[in-house]
Motif scaffolding. Structure first.
Motif, PDB file in Angstrom:
ATOM      1  N   ASN A 267       3.076  22.570   7.454  1.00  0.00           N
ATOM      2  CA  ASN A 267       3.618  21.405   8.122  1.00  0.00           C
ATOM      3  C   ASN A 267       2.498  20.374   8.218  1.00  0.00           C
ATOM      4  OD1 ASN A 267       4.865  19.537   9.701  1.00  0.00           O
ATOM      5  ND2 ASN A 267       5.521  20.975  11.282  1.00  0.00           N
ATOM      6  N   GLN A 268       2.682  19.208   7.650  1.00  0.00           N
ATOM      7  CA  GLN A 268       1.627  18.204   7.550  1.00  0.00           C
ATOM      8  C   GLN A 268       1.649  17.201   8.701  1.00  0.00           C
ATOM      9  OE1 GLN A 268      -0.543  17.781   4.708  1.00  0.00           O
ATOM     10  NE2 GLN A 268       0.105  19.740   3.888  1.00  0.00           N
ATOM     11  N   ARG A 269       2.513  17.395   9.685  1.00  0.00           N
ATOM     12  CA  ARG A 269       2.583  16.454  10.804  1.00  0.00           C
ATOM     13  C   ARG A 269       1.523  16.759  11.853  1.00  0.00           C
ATOM     14  NH1 ARG A 269       8.645  17.556  11.849  1.00  0.00           N
ATOM     15  NH2 ARG A 269       9.308  17.482   9.716  1.00  0.00           N
ATOM     16  N   GLY A 270       1.098  15.733  12.573  1.00  0.00           N
ATOM     17  CA  GLY A 270       0.154  15.920  13.665  1.00  0.00           C
ATOM     18  C   GLY A 270      -1.294  15.891  13.205  1.00  0.00           C
ATOM     19  N   PRO A 271      -2.222  15.991  14.166  1.00  0.00           N
ATOM     20  CA  PRO A 271      -3.645  15.923  13.829  1.00  0.00           C
ATOM     21  C   PRO A 271      -4.133  17.192  13.129  1.00  0.00           C
ATOM     22  CG  PRO A 271      -3.371  16.387  16.145  1.00  0.00           C
ATOM     23  CD  PRO A 271      -1.999  16.126  15.588  1.00  0.00           C
ATOM     24  N   LYS A 272      -5.219  17.044  12.436  1.00  0.00           N
ATOM     25  CA  LYS A 272      -5.850  18.201  11.803  1.00  0.00           C
ATOM     26  C   LYS A 272      -6.474  19.064  12.895  1.00  0.00           C
ATOM     27  CE  LYS A 272      -8.614  15.815   9.291  1.00  0.00           C
ATOM     28  NZ  LYS A 272      -9.648  15.415   8.350  1.00  0.00           N
ATOM     29  N   PRO A 273      -6.496  20.364  12.723  1.00  0.00           N
ATOM     30  CA  PRO A 273      -7.101  21.236  13.733  1.00  0.00           C
ATOM     31  C   PRO A 273      -8.550  20.866  14.031  1.00  0.00           C
ATOM     32  CG  PRO A 273      -5.829  22.541  12.196  1.00  0.00           C
ATOM     33  CD  PRO A 273      -5.849  21.130  11.664  1.00  0.00           C
ATOM     34  N   SER A 274      -9.277  20.393  13.044  1.00  0.00           N
ATOM     35  CA  SER A 274     -10.678  20.028  13.271  1.00  0.00           C
ATOM     36  C   SER A 274     -10.820  18.784  14.142  1.00  0.00           C
ATOM     37  CB  SER A 274     -11.396  19.811  11.935  1.00  0.00           C
ATOM     38  OG  SER A 274     -10.762  18.764  11.206  1.00  0.00           O
TER      39      SER A 274
END
Length: 67
Positions: free
Chosen positions: A6-13
């Motif tokens: 799922n490409q939505r939202g901020p990156k975990p980093s």
């Protein structure tokens, strides 16, 4: 497509890291007794809470509460 992230939202980093500011020491005497453990007096003094009887229900005999 199956298998894609799922490409939505901020990156975990990019997510902020939150660390606990306080830890709570809880001693369950029933579980300790069932496991054959002796609680050191220094732990009893430093404990935030001491349970004298099982407050966790049927999972207390294993020393783990499922929430």
């Amino acid at each position: 497509m199956r298998g894609q992230l799922n490409q939505r939202g901020p990156k975990p980093s990019d997510l902020p890291i939150e660390r606990p500011t306080r830890f709570k020491l809880l001693i369950n005497r029933s579980v300790a007794k069932a496991l054959g453990l002796t609680i050191a007096p220094s732990l009893n003094i430093g404990a935030d809470e001491i349970l004298s009887r099982s407050a966790l229900g049927p999972v207390a005999k294993f020393g783990v509460a499922q929430i």
